[in-house]
Design a protein around this motif. Structure first.
Motif, PDB file in Angstrom:
ATOM      1  N   ALA A  77       0.841  -1.205   0.000  1.00 53.44           N
ATOM      2  CA  ALA A  77       0.000   0.000   0.000  1.00 53.44           C
ATOM      3  C   ALA A  77       0.867   1.243   0.000  1.00 53.44           C
ATOM      4  CB  ALA A  77      -0.905   0.007   1.238  1.00 53.44           C
ATOM      5  N   GLY A  78       0.250   2.343  -0.367  1.00 49.38           N
ATOM      6  CA  GLY A  78       0.882   3.644  -0.226  1.00 49.38           C
ATOM      7  C   GLY A  78       0.512   4.222   1.138  1.00 49.38           C
ATOM      8  N   ALA A  79       1.499   4.842   1.791  1.00 46.19           N
ATOM      9  CA  ALA A  79       1.240   5.411   3.126  1.00 46.19           C
ATOM     10  C   ALA A  79       0.596   6.780   3.008  1.00 46.19           C
ATOM     11  CB  ALA A  79       2.545   5.530   3.890  1.00 46.19           C
ATOM     12  N   ASP A 149      -9.541   2.956  -7.833  1.00 52.85           N
ATOM     13  CA  ASP A 149      -8.905   2.511  -9.080  1.00 52.85           C
ATOM     14  C   ASP A 149      -7.928   3.563  -9.599  1.00 52.85           C
ATOM     15  OD1 ASP A 149      -9.947  -0.085  -9.402  1.00 52.85           O
ATOM     16  OD2 ASP A 149     -11.853   0.702 -10.123  1.00 52.85           O
ATOM     17  N   GLN A 150      -7.003   3.940  -8.730  1.00 53.40           N
ATOM     18  CA  GLN A 150      -5.978   4.922  -9.103  1.00 53.40           C
ATOM     19  C   GLN A 150      -4.695   4.584  -8.367  1.00 53.40           C
ATOM     20  OE1 GLN A 150      -7.631   8.417  -7.256  1.00 53.40           O
ATOM     21  NE2 GLN A 150      -9.078   8.809  -8.924  1.00 53.40           N
ATOM     22  N   PHE A 151      -3.574   4.594  -9.080  1.00 52.73           N
ATOM     23  CA  PHE A 151      -2.289   4.580  -8.374  1.00 52.73           C
ATOM     24  C   PHE A 151      -2.023   6.028  -7.987  1.00 52.73           C
ATOM     25  CE2 PHE A 151       2.240   4.947  -7.837  1.00 52.73           C
ATOM     26  CZ  PHE A 151       2.529   3.832  -7.058  1.00 52.73           C
ATOM     27  N   VAL A 152      -2.029   6.307  -6.706  1.00 51.14           N
ATOM     28  CA  VAL A 152      -1.909   7.690  -6.233  1.00 51.14           C
ATOM     29  C   VAL A 152      -0.426   8.064  -6.117  1.00 51.14           C
ATOM     30  CG1 VAL A 152      -2.473   9.317  -4.377  1.00 51.14           C
ATOM     31  CG2 VAL A 152      -4.132   7.552  -5.035  1.00 51.14           C
ATOM     32  N   ALA A 153      -0.061   9.078  -6.884  1.00 49.69           N
ATOM     33  CA  ALA A 153       1.326   9.566  -6.858  1.00 49.69           C
ATOM     34  C   ALA A 153       1.260  11.086  -6.828  1.00 49.69           C
ATOM     35  CB  ALA A 153       2.080   9.053  -8.081  1.00 49.69           C
ATOM     36  N   ALA A 169      -3.698   4.623   4.974  1.00 50.03           N
ATOM     37  CA  ALA A 169      -3.002   4.049   3.815  1.00 50.03           C
ATOM     38  C   ALA A 169      -4.008   3.901   2.688  1.00 50.03           C
ATOM     39  CB  ALA A 169      -2.394   2.699   4.175  1.00 50.03           C
ATOM     40  N   LEU A 170      -3.481   3.765   1.480  1.00 47.74           N
ATOM     41  CA  LEU A 170      -4.369   3.605   0.326  1.00 47.74           C
ATOM     42  C   LEU A 170      -3.836   2.513  -0.590  1.00 47.74           C
ATOM     43  CD1 LEU A 170      -2.761   5.142  -2.201  1.00 47.74           C
ATOM     44  CD2 LEU A 170      -3.492   7.150  -0.945  1.00 47.74           C
ATOM     45  N   GLU A 171      -4.759   1.887  -1.275  1.00 45.96           N
ATOM     46  CA  GLU A 171      -4.402   0.839  -2.231  1.00 45.96           C
ATOM     47  C   GLU A 171      -5.557   0.674  -3.216  1.00 45.96           C
ATOM     48  OE1 GLU A 171      -6.870  -1.019  -1.321  1.00 45.96           O
ATOM     49  OE2 GLU A 171      -6.389  -2.416   0.264  1.00 45.96           O
ATOM     50  N   SER A 195       4.810   0.294   0.479  1.00 43.46           N
ATOM     51  CA  SER A 195       5.796   0.288  -0.615  1.00 43.46           C
ATOM     52  C   SER A 195       6.200   1.705  -1.025  1.00 43.46           C
ATOM     53  CB  SER A 195       5.217  -0.429  -1.839  1.00 43.46           C
ATOM     54  OG  SER A 195       4.010   0.181  -2.243  1.00 43.46           O
ATOM     55  N   ASP A 196       5.390   2.706  -0.631  1.00 44.60           N
ATOM     56  CA  ASP A 196       5.644   4.085  -1.089  1.00 44.60           C
ATOM     57  C   ASP A 196       4.797   5.049  -0.265  1.00 44.60           C
ATOM     58  OD1 ASP A 196       3.547   2.696  -3.155  1.00 44.60           O
ATOM     59  OD2 ASP A 196       2.971   4.756  -2.711  1.00 44.60           O
ATOM     60  N   ALA A 197       4.981   6.326  -0.509  1.00 40.75           N
ATOM     61  CA  ALA A 197       4.248   7.342   0.267  1.00 40.75           C
ATOM     62  C   ALA A 197       3.186   8.048  -0.581  1.00 40.75           C
ATOM     63  CB  ALA A 197       5.217   8.349   0.868  1.00 40.75           C
TER      64      ALA A 197
HETATM   65  N1  ADE Z   1      -0.435   0.379  -3.753  1.00 42.67           N
HETATM   66  C1  ADE Z   1       0.815   0.661  -3.343  1.00 42.67           C
HETATM   67  N2  ADE Z   1       1.096   1.962  -3.499  1.00 42.67           N
HETATM   68  C2  ADE Z   1      -0.009   2.539  -4.016  1.00 42.67           C
HETATM   69  C3  ADE Z   1      -0.330   3.842  -4.431  1.00 42.67           C
HETATM   70  N3  ADE Z   1       0.538   4.836  -4.306  1.00 42.67           N
HETATM   71  N4  ADE Z   1      -1.563   4.066  -4.944  1.00 42.67           N
HETATM   72  C4  ADE Z   1      -2.447   3.063  -5.071  1.00 42.67           C
HETATM   73  N5  ADE Z   1      -2.182   1.803  -4.713  1.00 42.67           N
HETATM   74  C5  ADE Z   1      -0.974   1.529  -4.191  1.00 42.67           C
END
Ligand code: ADE
Length: 230
Positions: A77-79, A149-153, A169-171, A195-197
């Motif tokens: 997940a993203g933190a 349904d988004q990879f959040v960056a 957290a988000l995923e 795995s990421d922020a």
């Molecule tokens: N899973 C891990 N990192 C993520 C992210 N940044 N956005 C969505 N799903 C994730």
């Protein structure tokens, strides 16, 4: 008892399949399902592919077709919370869908009539996870997970999700799996390793830490199954 162990990506379930060793592979509904008996417990293991639709299909299939009576999800997940760093474990107390939006009709974000903004995870398995964590000498943080349904960056989007849902957290799968399990009355446990922020460096961090963080989560899930088998 038949336990479903689910991930979204191959990296999220391969450490589990390696540990199990031998299993039967069945092709069904466009996916592969791996069945095994481990410490006297029947398991069905699969990765769904990324996102809410595929994870809904896989969770439903594991329950309705393969007869799973409990579901454990393992992944990354993203933190959102600043207290979560790469490799840390978070167990979901409740989950929401951050991209579900009919606010134009006066409803809150994450809500549609007949549903609810949050779906709560099984309290008993959360309690078991605390025992497992202390036996492993690991820290796990409980928190709210938001799914979409988004990879959040993007810092702005991440902060909006944090503020709107109180999420830590988000995923991209937990919230949909939660809806399926809740509707079918199946106890579920969603574990994620960071795995990421979810910020502008998220895609690089994700690529770098997917494998190691997925392994952290998978190792914990195996210990959870060990405990459930006791
Ligand atoms: N899973 C891990 N990192 C993520 C992210 N940044 N956005 C969505 N799903 C994730």
């Amino acid at each position: 008892m038949k336990i479903a162990i689910m991930g979204a990506m191959p990296e999220e379930i391969s450490p589990i399949l390696e540990k199990i060793g031998t299993y039967k592979t069945t092709a069904y509904a466009g996916n592969s399902y791996y069945e095994a008996t481990y410490k006297g417990i029947e398991l069905v293991i699969a990765y769904s592919k990324i996102g809410k639709v595929f994870s809904t299909l896989t969770a439903t299939t594991m329950i309705e077709h393969f007869g799973a009576t409990k579901l454990l999800f393992s992944g990354v997940a993203g933190a959102i919370s600043s207290s979560l760093k790469v490799g840390d474990l978070i167990v979901a107390t409740k989950l929401s869908q951050h991209d579900l939006d009919i606010t134009a009709f006066g409803h809150p974000y994450g809500y549609v009539p007949g549903g609810s903004v949050f779906v709560e995870a099984d309290k008993e398995m959360i309690e078991i996870s605390k025992i497992v964590a202390s036996e492993m000498g690991k820290n796990i943080q409980e928190g709210i997970i938001a799914t979409g349904d988004q990879f959040v960056a993007n810092e702005e989007r991440k902060n909006w999700i944090g503020t709107t849902f109180g999420a830590d957290a988000l995923e991209m799968e937990g919230g949909s799996v939660a809806v399926v399990c809740n509707a079918l009355n199946i106890a579920f446990f969603i574990l994620r390793s960071i795995s990421d922020a979810a910020d502008m460096d998220a895609s690089f961090s994700f690529d770098e830490f997917l494998e190691s963080s997925a392994k952290e989560s998978a190792e914990f899930i195996i210990k959870m199954v060990d405990k459930l088998a006791d």
